[in-house]
Scaffold this active site. Structure first.
Site, PDB file in Angstrom:
ATOM      1  N   ASP A  54      29.251  71.296 -69.240  1.00  0.00           N
ATOM      2  CA  ASP A  54      28.751  72.653 -68.979  1.00  0.00           C
ATOM      3  C   ASP A  54      27.299  72.782 -69.450  1.00  0.00           C
ATOM      4  O   ASP A  54      26.436  73.334 -68.759  1.00  0.00           O
ATOM      5  CB  ASP A  54      29.660  73.723 -69.615  1.00  0.00           C
ATOM      6  CG  ASP A  54      30.012  73.432 -71.062  1.00  0.00           C
ATOM      7  OD1 ASP A  54      29.728  72.321 -71.561  1.00  0.00           O
ATOM      8  OD2 ASP A  54      30.579  74.338 -71.723  1.00  0.00           O
TER       9      ASP A  54
ATOM     10  N   TYR B 239      40.109  62.457 -59.034  1.00  0.00           N
ATOM     11  CA  TYR B 239      40.245  62.245 -57.592  1.00  0.00           C
ATOM     12  C   TYR B 239      41.453  61.370 -57.263  1.00  0.00           C
ATOM     13  O   TYR B 239      41.986  61.447 -56.162  1.00  0.00           O
ATOM     14  CB  TYR B 239      38.995  61.553 -57.026  1.00  0.00           C
ATOM     15  CG  TYR B 239      37.842  62.460 -56.665  1.00  0.00           C
ATOM     16  CD1 TYR B 239      37.376  63.415 -57.563  1.00  0.00           C
ATOM     17  CD2 TYR B 239      37.217  62.346 -55.433  1.00  0.00           C
ATOM     18  CE1 TYR B 239      36.305  64.232 -57.236  1.00  0.00           C
ATOM     19  CE2 TYR B 239      36.149  63.152 -55.098  1.00  0.00           C
ATOM     20  CZ  TYR B 239      35.700  64.095 -55.994  1.00  0.00           C
ATOM     21  OH  TYR B 239      34.635  64.888 -55.660  1.00  0.00           O
TER      22      TYR B 239
ATOM     23  N   ASP C  26      30.104  64.339 -59.169  1.00  0.00           N
ATOM     24  CA  ASP C  26      30.068  64.970 -57.853  1.00  0.00           C
ATOM     25  C   ASP C  26      29.299  66.287 -57.953  1.00  0.00           C
ATOM     26  O   ASP C  26      28.391  66.566 -57.164  1.00  0.00           O
ATOM     27  CB  ASP C  26      31.506  65.234 -57.375  1.00  0.00           C
ATOM     28  CG  ASP C  26      31.546  65.886 -56.009  1.00  0.00           C
ATOM     29  OD1 ASP C  26      30.798  65.432 -55.120  1.00  0.00           O
ATOM     30  OD2 ASP C  26      32.302  66.864 -55.829  1.00  0.00           O
TER      31      ASP C  26
ATOM     32  N   ASP D  81      25.008  67.043 -56.889  1.00  0.00           N
ATOM     33  CA  ASP D  81      24.581  68.081 -55.938  1.00  0.00           C
ATOM     34  C   ASP D  81      23.553  68.998 -56.605  1.00  0.00           C
ATOM     35  O   ASP D  81      22.550  69.381 -55.995  1.00  0.00           O
ATOM     36  CB  ASP D  81      25.775  68.935 -55.470  1.00  0.00           C
ATOM     37  CG  ASP D  81      26.341  68.467 -54.131  1.00  0.00           C
ATOM     38  OD1 ASP D  81      26.239  67.250 -53.846  1.00  0.00           O
ATOM     39  OD2 ASP D  81      26.888  69.302 -53.393  1.00  0.00           O
TER      40      ASP D  81
ATOM     41  N   LYS E  37      33.603  66.234 -71.475  1.00  0.00           N
ATOM     42  CA  LYS E  37      34.096  67.516 -71.980  1.00  0.00           C
ATOM     43  C   LYS E  37      35.018  67.188 -73.154  1.00  0.00           C
ATOM     44  O   LYS E  37      36.203  67.538 -73.179  1.00  0.00           O
ATOM     45  CB  LYS E  37      34.824  68.269 -70.843  1.00  0.00           C
ATOM     46  CG  LYS E  37      35.191  69.696 -71.162  1.00  0.00           C
ATOM     47  CD  LYS E  37      34.024  70.665 -71.189  1.00  0.00           C
ATOM     48  CE  LYS E  37      34.481  72.035 -71.671  1.00  0.00           C
ATOM     49  NZ  LYS E  37      33.391  72.999 -71.896  1.00  0.00           N
TER      50      LYS E  37
HETATM   51  C1  IPM Z   1      30.390  63.166 -52.117  1.00  0.00           C
HETATM   52  C2  IPM Z   1      31.309  64.069 -51.346  1.00  0.00           C
HETATM   53  C3  IPM Z   1      32.705  63.449 -51.378  1.00  0.00           C
HETATM   54  C4  IPM Z   1      33.151  63.429 -52.822  1.00  0.00           C
HETATM   55  C5  IPM Z   1      33.742  64.161 -50.489  1.00  0.00           C
HETATM   56  C6  IPM Z   1      33.269  64.293 -49.051  1.00  0.00           C
HETATM   57  C7  IPM Z   1      35.077  63.482 -50.545  1.00  0.00           C
HETATM   58  O1  IPM Z   1      31.267  65.358 -51.862  1.00  0.00           O
HETATM   59  O2  IPM Z   1      30.235  61.987 -51.725  1.00  0.00           O
HETATM   60  O3  IPM Z   1      29.808  63.620 -53.098  1.00  0.00           O
HETATM   61  O4  IPM Z   1      33.640  64.425 -53.352  1.00  0.00           O
HETATM   62  O5  IPM Z   1      32.994  62.367 -53.446  1.00  0.00           O
HETATM   63 MG    MG Z   2      29.787  65.642 -53.365  1.00  0.00          MG
END
Ligand code: IPM
Ligand code: MG
Length: 355
Positions: free
Chosen positions: A220, A142, A244, A248, A188
């Site tokens: 993975d 990032y 990230d 999710d 990885k």
């Molecule tokens: C998160 C979001 C952020 C990230 C974005 C909105 C920049 O996806 O907090 O997980 O990628 O960190």
């Molecule tokens: Mg995110």
């Protein structure tokens, strides 16, 4: 009486609605405990850009650094999607994390028994899941240099230094000590040099925590194992982008991304926010699920203010509301006795605390 200074950053989309409910619950918990809150609002995201021309005004950083903790809603929306990158709401958030030095992002994924049918996985696979992703937040691909793009090429760099890995590894091991004492470090290392260093350094740090069992897993495979057998995980330690993605994925184990909170902590100050986004499509309709934000307020009490008893009260009130069958729209088809609005859900949880 102790008064905590809390910076509220409501943000865009459903941000304001869900923060209002978290404040309702915080006030309820304060009146049942021995402390109070002073709130101060600050701007970030698209709304900040609209008013000041900057998604992260300086004042937001100063206010935040001068408070005891930051409670944050969500940012972004299609309205700002075509702005140049540095004006976009997301850039504001990334700069915010960097300026505040919140290098550790804690993302728990817990499956509530009451919502076991809401998961897209079989109940026997997800029952009892209780894991924590510890994601490095202000390094990795990032932020790595060089980065850029021209007409025919775009590039980013995944870089981690030894000291960045050491501090996030300590966080993961310390958290594991309060849990089941297992850390699975995700990398990885079969392909990336940066991951080789990551694995080496994590292994070194582990020697300071002899009680914690350390394992390593390629990212993975980890994505696959999270779906195959999520209960094998206690703490998952990851770099920025892997965390990230995996957080999710882990959030869906619980059935709704509207349930899961997060904490971003560092040396200075903590930021507490739901892991979901600003959901512009449902903003202003009173149907957003405020539970992730209310649970983030609970994490704020626990991790920033050391008010563990108050945090327990909130967590129990959330569980009770779910147990009694109260559901917002997103979970309406899962054993709902009563479907309620965003603000009704906030009031129900707040009431369970006062009693
Ligand atoms: C998160 C979001 C952020 C990230 C974005 C909105 C920049 O996806 O907090 O997980 O990628 O960190
Ligand atoms: Mg995110």
């Amino acid at each position: 009486m102790k008064n905590y200074k809390i910076t509220l950053i409501k943000g865009d989309g459903i941000g304001p609605e869900i923060i209002d409910e978290a404040v309702k619950v915080l006030d309820a918990v304060a009146s049942s405990c021995d402390f109070g809150f002073n709130y101060d609002e600050a701007l970030m995201g698209g709304c900040a850009y609209d008013i000041t021309g900057d998604p992260l005004p300086k004042e937001t950083i100063t206010k935040s650094l001068n408070s005891d903790a930051v409670l944050f809603g969500a940012i972004g929306g299609p309205k700002w999607d075509n702005l140049p990158r540095e004006k976009r709401p997301e850039s504001g958030l990334l700069r915010f994390r960097k300026e505040l030095g919140v290098y550790a992002n804690l993302r728990p994924a817990v499956v509530y028994d009451e919502l076991i049918n809401a998961s897209s996985l079989k109940p026997e696979v997800v029952k009892g899941v209780d894991l924590m992703v510890v994601r490095e937040l202000i390094g990795g691909i990032y932020f790595g240099e060089p980065k850029g793009r021209d007409e025919n090429k775009g590039w980013n760099t995944m870089v981690y230094t030894r000291s960045e890995i050491i501090r996030i590894a300590h966080q993961a091991f310390k958290i594991a000590m309060t849990r089941e004492k297992r850390v699975c470090s995700i990398d990885k290392a079969n392909v990336l040099d940066v991951s080789q260093l990551w694995r080496e350094v994590v292994t070194e740090v582990a020697t300071q925590y002899p009680e914690v069992e350390l394992s390593h897993m390629y990212v993975d495979n980890a994505a696959m194992q999270l779906i195959r057998d999520p209960r094998q995980f206690d703490v998952m330690l990851t770099g920025n982008i892997f965390g990230d993605i995996l957080s999710d994925e882990a959030s869906m184990l619980s059935g709704s991304i509207g349930l899961l909170p997060s904490a971003s902590v560092g040396a200075k100050i903590g930021v507490f926010e739901p892991i979901h986004g600003s959901a512009p499509d449902i903003a202003g309709q009173g149907i957003a699920n405020p539970i992730a934000t209310i649970a983030s307020a609970s994490m704020m009490l626990r991790y920033a203010l050391g008010e563990n008893e108050a945090a327990d009260k909130i967590d129990n009130a959330i569980k009770r509301a779910l147990k009694e069958g109260y559901r917002t729209q997103d979970l309406a088809q899962f054993d709902a006795k009563e479907v309620c609005s965003t603000s009704e859900m906030g009031s129900i949880i707040a009431n369970y605390i006062e009693r």
